[in-house]
Structures are given as C-alpha cells and as structure tokens.
Write a protein that holds these residues in place. Structure first.
Motif, PDB file in Angstrom:
ATOM      1  N   VAL A  31      47.880  53.275  35.981  1.00 43.29           N
ATOM      2  CA  VAL A  31      48.072  53.087  34.541  1.00 43.29           C
ATOM      3  C   VAL A  31      47.624  54.331  33.772  1.00 43.29           C
ATOM      4  O   VAL A  31      48.333  54.774  32.859  1.00 43.29           O
ATOM      5  CB  VAL A  31      47.338  51.811  34.049  1.00 43.29           C
ATOM      6  CG1 VAL A  31      47.377  51.715  32.540  1.00 43.29           C
ATOM      7  CG2 VAL A  31      47.967  50.577  34.681  1.00 43.29           C
ATOM      8  N   PRO A  32      46.481  54.939  34.118  1.00 41.22           N
ATOM      9  CA  PRO A  32      46.095  56.159  33.402  1.00 41.22           C
ATOM     10  C   PRO A  32      47.116  57.291  33.550  1.00 41.22           C
ATOM     11  O   PRO A  32      47.350  58.044  32.598  1.00 41.22           O
ATOM     12  CB  PRO A  32      44.761  56.555  34.036  1.00 41.22           C
ATOM     13  CG  PRO A  32      44.199  55.287  34.562  1.00 41.22           C
ATOM     14  CD  PRO A  32      45.396  54.497  35.005  1.00 41.22           C
ATOM     15  N   GLU A  33      47.748  57.403  34.728  1.00 42.49           N
ATOM     16  CA  GLU A  33      48.766  58.436  34.913  1.00 42.49           C
ATOM     17  C   GLU A  33      49.991  58.172  34.045  1.00 42.49           C
ATOM     18  O   GLU A  33      50.545  59.077  33.431  1.00 42.49           O
ATOM     19  CB  GLU A  33      49.170  58.531  36.389  1.00 42.49           C
ATOM     20  CG  GLU A  33      48.122  59.171  37.278  1.00 42.49           C
ATOM     21  CD  GLU A  33      48.518  59.130  38.744  1.00 42.49           C
ATOM     22  OE1 GLU A  33      48.435  60.185  39.378  1.00 42.49           O
ATOM     23  OE2 GLU A  33      48.903  58.036  39.217  1.00 42.49           O
ATOM     24  N   LEU A  34      50.413  56.914  33.997  1.00 43.49           N
ATOM     25  CA  LEU A  34      51.540  56.550  33.131  1.00 43.49           C
ATOM     26  C   LEU A  34      51.203  56.779  31.665  1.00 43.49           C
ATOM     27  O   LEU A  34      52.021  57.285  30.896  1.00 43.49           O
ATOM     28  CB  LEU A  34      51.943  55.091  33.357  1.00 43.49           C
ATOM     29  CG  LEU A  34      52.681  54.784  34.657  1.00 43.49           C
ATOM     30  CD1 LEU A  34      52.852  53.283  34.823  1.00 43.49           C
ATOM     31  CD2 LEU A  34      54.020  55.489  34.686  1.00 43.49           C
ATOM     32  N   GLN A  35      49.976  56.431  31.298  1.00 45.89           N
ATOM     33  CA  GLN A  35      49.545  56.638  29.913  1.00 45.89           C
ATOM     34  C   GLN A  35      49.509  58.118  29.585  1.00 45.89           C
ATOM     35  O   GLN A  35      49.911  58.535  28.496  1.00 45.89           O
ATOM     36  CB  GLN A  35      48.164  56.007  29.695  1.00 45.89           C
ATOM     37  CG  GLN A  35      47.704  56.019  28.248  1.00 45.89           C
ATOM     38  CD  GLN A  35      48.582  55.164  27.356  1.00 45.89           C
ATOM     39  OE1 GLN A  35      48.909  54.041  27.696  1.00 45.89           O
ATOM     40  NE2 GLN A  35      48.962  55.695  26.213  1.00 45.89           N
ATOM     41  N   SER A  36      49.063  58.917  30.528  1.00 44.65           N
ATOM     42  CA  SER A  36      49.019  60.370  30.327  1.00 44.65           C
ATOM     43  C   SER A  36      50.421  60.939  30.145  1.00 44.65           C
ATOM     44  O   SER A  36      50.651  61.775  29.258  1.00 44.65           O
ATOM     45  CB  SER A  36      48.331  61.030  31.521  1.00 44.65           C
ATOM     46  OG  SER A  36      48.386  62.426  31.408  1.00 44.65           O
ATOM     47  N   ASN A  37      51.364  60.490  30.971  1.00 45.89           N
ATOM     48  CA  ASN A  37      52.761  60.936  30.831  1.00 45.89           C
ATOM     49  C   ASN A  37      53.326  60.545  29.475  1.00 45.89           C
ATOM     50  O   ASN A  37      54.000  61.332  28.821  1.00 45.89           O
ATOM     51  CB  ASN A  37      53.629  60.336  31.938  1.00 45.89           C
ATOM     52  CG  ASN A  37      53.335  60.928  33.290  1.00 45.89           C
ATOM     53  OD1 ASN A  37      52.689  61.962  33.406  1.00 45.89           O
ATOM     54  ND2 ASN A  37      53.798  60.273  34.329  1.00 45.89           N
ATOM     55  N   CYS A  38      53.052  59.320  29.068  1.00 46.26           N
ATOM     56  CA  CYS A  38      53.539  58.831  27.775  1.00 46.26           C
ATOM     57  C   CYS A  38      52.930  59.640  26.629  1.00 46.26           C
ATOM     58  O   CYS A  38      53.630  60.042  25.696  1.00 46.26           O
ATOM     59  CB  CYS A  38      53.208  57.349  27.620  1.00 46.26           C
ATOM     60  SG  CYS A  38      53.869  56.617  26.120  1.00 46.26           S
TER      61      CYS A  38
END
Length: 86
Positions: A31-38
């Motif tokens: 989730v943190p990686e997806l949030q970072s991409n977003c």
C-alpha cells in the motif's frame, strides 16, 4: 519549453508506473508503494498545471502580482515620506 517536456515526461512515467501496478493483480506492491506512485503522479500533474497556467492580467495587461507589488511599494513610500516630514 524544456521544463514542460521534463514535466510531461515525469507525468507520463508516473502514470505508467501507477497503471502497471494497478493492472497487475499478481504484483505484490504494498500500500505505501501504491500511495507513493499515486502521490508522484499527483505532484507531477500539479507541477505541469502550474507551469502551463496563464498569468491573470488586468485591462492594461499587467499581471495581478505586478500590480500588487506596485501597490505595496506605493504604500511604503507614502508612509516613509510621512515619517520623514514629521
């Protein structure tokens, strides 16, 4: 022009990374990686929008920022003159 090209490239890269991460169900992104991409995508989009913004101008063609600087300068000049004559 070069800055816009860089910003468009950043936006495109962020969008592709986010899209590939969300389309691959087998991808084990956290989730943190997806949030970072977003967040990277949103930041790139905001930078590009700001770079492409047309400055707001008045009837005479002066930007609002320039007119405000003139107003502030006039205010301080008039108060300085009042202090000097007192």
């Amino acid at each position: 022009m070069i800055i816009w090209t860089v910003q468009v490239s950043q936006l495109g890269a962020a969008a592709q990374k986010y899209q590939s991460a969300t389309q691959n169900a087998s991808s084990n992104l956290s989730v943190p990686e997806l949030q970072s991409n977003c967040n990277m995508f949103v930041a790139s989009a905001r930078q590009l929008a700001k770079a492409l913004e047309v400055p707001l101008v008045n009837d005479l063609g002066y930007t609002k920022r320039y007119v405000r600087c003139l107003q502030v300068g006039h205010f301080f000049y008039s108060h300085q003159f009042g202090i000097m004559t007192s």
